[in-house]
Design a protein around this motif. Structure first.
Motif, PDB file in Angstrom:
ATOM      1  N   HIS A 130       1.181  -1.083  -0.191  1.00  0.00           N
ATOM      2  CA  HIS A 130      -0.444   0.467  -0.060  1.00  0.00           C
ATOM      3  C   HIS A 130       0.874   1.332  -0.191  1.00  0.00           C
ATOM      4  O   HIS A 130       1.919   1.223   0.884  1.00  0.00           O
ATOM      5  N   LEU A 131       0.554   1.863  -0.673  1.00  0.00           N
ATOM      6  CA  LEU A 131       1.087   3.921  -0.380  1.00  0.00           C
ATOM      7  C   LEU A 131       1.052   4.279   0.594  1.00  0.00           C
ATOM      8  O   LEU A 131      -0.829   4.589   0.585  1.00  0.00           O
ATOM      9  N   THR A 132       2.134   4.985   0.720  1.00  0.00           N
ATOM     10  CA  THR A 132       2.083   5.687   2.096  1.00  0.00           C
ATOM     11  C   THR A 132       1.244   7.260   1.764  1.00  0.00           C
ATOM     12  O   THR A 132       2.468   7.388   0.652  1.00  0.00           O
ATOM     13  N   PRO A 133       0.847   8.368   2.882  1.00  0.00           N
ATOM     14  CA  PRO A 133       1.808   9.446   2.289  1.00  0.00           C
ATOM     15  C   PRO A 133       3.015  10.051   1.921  1.00  0.00           C
ATOM     16  O   PRO A 133       3.007  10.690   0.964  1.00  0.00           O
ATOM     17  N   ALA A 134       4.426   9.236   2.451  1.00  0.00           N
ATOM     18  CA  ALA A 134       5.376   9.662   2.123  1.00  0.00           C
ATOM     19  C   ALA A 134       5.552   8.825   0.705  1.00  0.00           C
ATOM     20  O   ALA A 134       6.056   9.327   0.450  1.00  0.00           O
ATOM     21  N   GLY A 135       5.320   7.706   0.557  1.00  0.00           N
ATOM     22  CA  GLY A 135       5.257   7.486  -1.178  1.00  0.00           C
ATOM     23  C   GLY A 135       4.273   8.564  -1.386  1.00  0.00           C
ATOM     24  O   GLY A 135       5.554   8.587  -2.988  1.00  0.00           O
ATOM     25  N   LYS A 136       4.030   9.230  -1.599  1.00  0.00           N
ATOM     26  CA  LYS A 136       2.483   9.866  -2.141  1.00  0.00           C
ATOM     27  C   LYS A 136       3.708  11.376  -2.916  1.00  0.00           C
ATOM     28  O   LYS A 136       3.631  11.304  -4.250  1.00  0.00           O
ATOM     29  N   LYS A 137       4.614  11.310  -1.462  1.00  0.00           N
ATOM     30  CA  LYS A 137       5.257  12.345  -1.481  1.00  0.00           C
ATOM     31  C   LYS A 137       6.506  12.190  -2.226  1.00  0.00           C
ATOM     32  O   LYS A 137       6.705  12.902  -3.366  1.00  0.00           O
ATOM     33  N   GLN A 138       7.283  10.394  -2.290  1.00  0.00           N
ATOM     34  CA  GLN A 138       8.091  10.898  -3.240  1.00  0.00           C
ATOM     35  C   GLN A 138       7.919  10.302  -4.508  1.00  0.00           C
ATOM     36  O   GLN A 138       8.608  10.478  -5.317  1.00  0.00           O
ATOM     37  N   LEU A 139       6.248   9.923  -4.882  1.00  0.00           N
ATOM     38  CA  LEU A 139       6.290   9.821  -6.385  1.00  0.00           C
ATOM     39  C   LEU A 139       6.449  11.129  -7.107  1.00  0.00           C
ATOM     40  O   LEU A 139       6.591  11.179  -8.459  1.00  0.00           O
ATOM     41  N   SER A 140       5.543  12.196  -6.414  1.00  0.00           N
ATOM     42  CA  SER A 140       6.249  13.422  -7.080  1.00  0.00           C
ATOM     43  C   SER A 140       7.307  13.983  -7.470  1.00  0.00           C
ATOM     44  O   SER A 140       7.991  14.586  -8.445  1.00  0.00           O
ATOM     45  N   ALA A 141       8.473  13.409  -6.075  1.00  0.00           N
ATOM     46  CA  ALA A 141       9.247  14.164  -6.351  1.00  0.00           C
ATOM     47  C   ALA A 141      10.402  12.866  -7.323  1.00  0.00           C
ATOM     48  O   ALA A 141      10.590  13.674  -8.251  1.00  0.00           O
ATOM     49  N   GLU A 142       9.781  11.780  -7.726  1.00  0.00           N
ATOM     50  CA  GLU A 142      10.339  10.703  -8.676  1.00  0.00           C
ATOM     51  C   GLU A 142       9.392  11.745  -9.855  1.00  0.00           C
ATOM     52  O   GLU A 142      10.885  11.309 -11.081  1.00  0.00           O
ATOM     53  N   ILE A 143       8.405  12.320 -10.498  1.00  0.00           N
ATOM     54  CA  ILE A 143       8.256  12.340 -11.505  1.00  0.00           C
ATOM     55  C   ILE A 143       8.518  13.757 -11.969  1.00  0.00           C
ATOM     56  O   ILE A 143       8.743  13.725 -13.162  1.00  0.00           O
ATOM     57  N   SER A 144       9.327  14.326 -10.995  1.00  0.00           N
ATOM     58  CA  SER A 144       9.616  15.769 -11.083  1.00  0.00           C
ATOM     59  C   SER A 144      10.620  15.410 -11.963  1.00  0.00           C
ATOM     60  O   SER A 144      11.006  16.322 -12.359  1.00  0.00           O
ATOM     61  N   GLU A 145      11.797  14.846 -11.042  1.00  0.00           N
ATOM     62  CA  GLU A 145      13.138  14.853 -11.646  1.00  0.00           C
ATOM     63  C   GLU A 145      13.249  13.461 -12.769  1.00  0.00           C
ATOM     64  O   GLU A 145      14.227  14.040 -13.519  1.00  0.00           O
ATOM     65  N   PHE A 146      12.298  12.877 -12.796  1.00  0.00           N
ATOM     66  CA  PHE A 146      11.944  12.406 -14.444  1.00  0.00           C
ATOM     67  C   PHE A 146      12.178  13.122 -15.608  1.00  0.00           C
ATOM     68  O   PHE A 146      12.573  13.247 -16.375  1.00  0.00           O
ATOM     69  N   GLU A 147      11.055  13.805 -15.339  1.00  0.00           N
ATOM     70  CA  GLU A 147      10.740  14.928 -16.037  1.00  0.00           C
ATOM     71  C   GLU A 147      11.648  15.566 -16.970  1.00  0.00           C
ATOM     72  O   GLU A 147      11.938  15.794 -17.622  1.00  0.00           O
ATOM     73  N   LYS A 148      12.672  16.597 -15.444  1.00  0.00           N
ATOM     74  CA  LYS A 148      13.854  17.256 -15.893  1.00  0.00           C
ATOM     75  C   LYS A 148      14.396  16.331 -16.413  1.00  0.00           C
ATOM     76  O   LYS A 148      15.058  17.438 -17.741  1.00  0.00           O
ATOM     77  N   VAL A 149      14.945  15.098 -16.262  1.00  0.00           N
ATOM     78  CA  VAL A 149      15.897  14.913 -17.119  1.00  0.00           C
ATOM     79  C   VAL A 149      15.801  14.475 -17.989  1.00  0.00           C
ATOM     80  O   VAL A 149      16.642  14.545 -19.491  1.00  0.00           O
TER      81      VAL A 149
END
Length: 115
Positions: free
Chosen positions: A85-104
């Motif tokens: 199950h995704l946690t609130p910290a996981g949701k926050k990390q997902l946003s960070a991961e997507i942001s970094e991926f889009e930047k790259v």
């Protein structure tokens, strides 16, 4: 799997496995490891395949980081399976991961596009 099928698959780019797992859980809710791997493979139209040797260690690291929690349950085939199950910290990390991926990806696109 035949030679043609294997050649249609690509390796998951380094640094994107967490993002793909987190996105799968965010999209579909609690899932077991095999379900996560199947979702990524099907959604990518069989281009990406997550191997067990990569998936389960990544899920374990994600548990330690607090991005997911897990509980035992019954799979669709009546087998014991660990559901993540995704946690609130996981949701926050997902946003960070997507942001970094889009930047790259923007940076890569600038390099490979003709001037």
């Amino acid at each position: 799997m035949g030679k043609d099928e294997a050649s249609n698959r690509s390796e998951i780019p380094p640094g994107t496995l967490y993002m793909l797992i987190l996105k799968s859980l965010a999209h579909l809710g609690p899932m077991h490891g095999y379900g996560i791997a199947q979702h990524i493979q099907q959604t990518s139209q069989d281009v990406l395949q997550v191997e067990e040797g990569s998936l389960y260690p990544a899920l374990q690291r994600m548990l330690i980081k607090g991005w997911v929690v897990a509980e035992w349950g019954q799979s669709e085939k009546n087998r014991r399976a660990r559901y993540y199950h995704l946690t609130p910290a996981g949701k926050k990390q997902l946003s960070a991961e997507i942001s970094e991926f889009e930047k790259v990806m923007r940076a890569i696109t600038r390099v490979i596009q003709p001037a």
